[in-house]
Design a protein around this motif. Structure first.
Motif, PDB file in Angstrom:
ATOM      1  N   ILE A  29       3.257  39.616  73.549  1.00  0.00           N
ATOM      2  CA  ILE A  29       1.949  40.218  73.297  1.00  0.00           C
ATOM      3  C   ILE A  29       1.048  39.866  74.470  1.00  0.00           C
ATOM      4  N   ASP A  30       0.284  40.846  74.926  1.00  0.00           N
ATOM      5  CA  ASP A  30      -0.788  40.610  75.893  1.00  0.00           C
ATOM      6  C   ASP A  30      -2.041  41.221  75.283  1.00  0.00           C
ATOM      7  N   ALA A  31      -3.012  40.379  74.924  1.00  0.00           N
ATOM      8  CA  ALA A  31      -4.200  40.843  74.218  1.00  0.00           C
ATOM      9  C   ALA A  31      -5.474  40.388  74.914  1.00  0.00           C
ATOM     10  N   THR A  32      -6.520  41.191  74.735  1.00  0.00           N
ATOM     11  CA  THR A  32      -7.844  40.864  75.267  1.00  0.00           C
ATOM     12  C   THR A  32      -8.876  41.063  74.171  1.00  0.00           C
ATOM     13  N   VAL A  33      -9.741  40.074  73.994  1.00  0.00           N
ATOM     14  CA  VAL A  33     -10.854  40.165  73.054  1.00  0.00           C
ATOM     15  C   VAL A  33     -12.134  40.269  73.865  1.00  0.00           C
ATOM     16  N   CYS A  34     -12.978  41.242  73.515  1.00  0.00           N
ATOM     17  CA  CYS A  34     -14.259  41.456  74.196  1.00  0.00           C
ATOM     18  C   CYS A  34     -15.390  40.998  73.288  1.00  0.00           C
ATOM     19  N   LYS A  69      -6.511  36.785  76.121  1.00  0.00           N
ATOM     20  CA  LYS A  69      -7.561  36.631  77.113  1.00  0.00           C
ATOM     21  C   LYS A  69      -8.892  36.979  76.465  1.00  0.00           C
ATOM     22  N   ALA A  70      -9.956  36.393  76.984  1.00  0.00           N
ATOM     23  CA  ALA A  70     -11.295  36.679  76.478  1.00  0.00           C
ATOM     24  C   ALA A  70     -12.152  37.172  77.634  1.00  0.00           C
ATOM     25  N   THR A  71     -13.008  38.135  77.328  1.00  0.00           N
ATOM     26  CA  THR A  71     -13.922  38.650  78.336  1.00  0.00           C
ATOM     27  C   THR A  71     -15.216  39.072  77.656  1.00  0.00           C
ATOM     28  N   THR A  72     -16.227  39.314  78.461  1.00  0.00           N
ATOM     29  CA  THR A  72     -17.475  39.897  77.973  1.00  0.00           C
ATOM     30  C   THR A  72     -17.568  41.294  78.567  1.00  0.00           C
ATOM     31  N   THR A  73     -18.605  42.006  78.192  1.00  0.00           N
ATOM     32  CA  THR A  73     -18.854  43.304  78.824  1.00  0.00           C
ATOM     33  C   THR A  73     -20.115  43.235  79.678  1.00  0.00           C
ATOM     34  N   GLU A  74     -20.424  42.017  80.142  1.00  0.00           N
ATOM     35  CA  GLU A  74     -21.575  41.798  81.030  1.00  0.00           C
ATOM     36  C   GLU A  74     -22.859  42.358  80.433  1.00  0.00           C
ATOM     37  N   LYS A  75     -23.004  42.152  79.111  1.00  0.00           N
ATOM     38  CA  LYS A  75     -24.192  42.564  78.353  1.00  0.00           C
ATOM     39  C   LYS A  75     -24.351  44.076  78.233  1.00  0.00           C
ATOM     40  N   LEU A  76     -23.290  44.838  78.521  1.00  0.00           N
ATOM     41  CA  LEU A  76     -23.335  46.295  78.415  1.00  0.00           C
ATOM     42  C   LEU A  76     -22.727  46.763  77.093  1.00  0.00           C
TER      43      LEU A  76
END
Length: 159
Positions: free
Chosen positions: A96-101, A132-139
């Motif tokens: 599994i390769d997953a990303t949570v925003c 993996k975790a990421t943001t959307t740079e406040k967008l």
């Protein structure tokens, strides 16, 4: 050996007076995700990816959000049942390769516990799960902290 790939996506709104469940673990946060179940977007995206890879439709088909039996259900149960479904067709997880925003809470400190919880439910090695975790740079809705989304790609195999 037969190899198949699946992709999953899920999103839920953040609301007050709900617990925040992600990757099968409860996180301390002032808001939680709104949904018929516990609304664990990561586990839902993984379920959809697994079901898609096995050509078994989607999470809503197997676990409808208008069925009382799934009201407030722990998504780990849905993930375990999804694994039973794909295994009934002879498939096994490759990885599994997953990303949570999400803008908040910061997820990186919780990723090892998420991997451990998911691996236990799926009966796979933690090394087969990448989160993996990421943001959307406040967008967008995520940036405004109105919701959290998750994406998952899986590889499944059949001997």
């Amino acid at each position: 050996m037969k190899i198949r790939v699946g992709f999953g996506f899920d999103v839920h709104a953040l609301v007050s007076e709900r617990e925040l469940w992600l990757g099968g673990i409860k996180l301390e946060h002032e808001k939680g995700l709104l949904g018929h179940s516990d609304a664990d977007v990561l586990l839902h995206a993984v379920c959809d990816a697994l079901l898609g890879a096995a050509n078994m439709r989607d999470i809503g088909f197997h676990f409808p959000d208008n069925a009382g039996e799934y009201k407030n259900i722990d998504s780990k149960i849905l993930l375990a049942r999804t694994m039973e479904l794909i295994r009934s067709k002879g498939y096994e997880l490759g990885n599994i390769d997953a990303t949570v925003c999400a803008e908040r809470p910061k997820l990186n400190p919780h990723i090892p516990a998420m991997k451990k919880a998911m691996a236990a439910v799926m009966n796979v090695d933690e090394d087969d799960i990448s989160i993996k975790a990421t943001t959307t740079e406040k967008l967008g809705f995520t940036g405004r902290e109105e919701g959290i989304s998750a994406y998952a790609t899986v590889l499944i195999t059949k001997e």
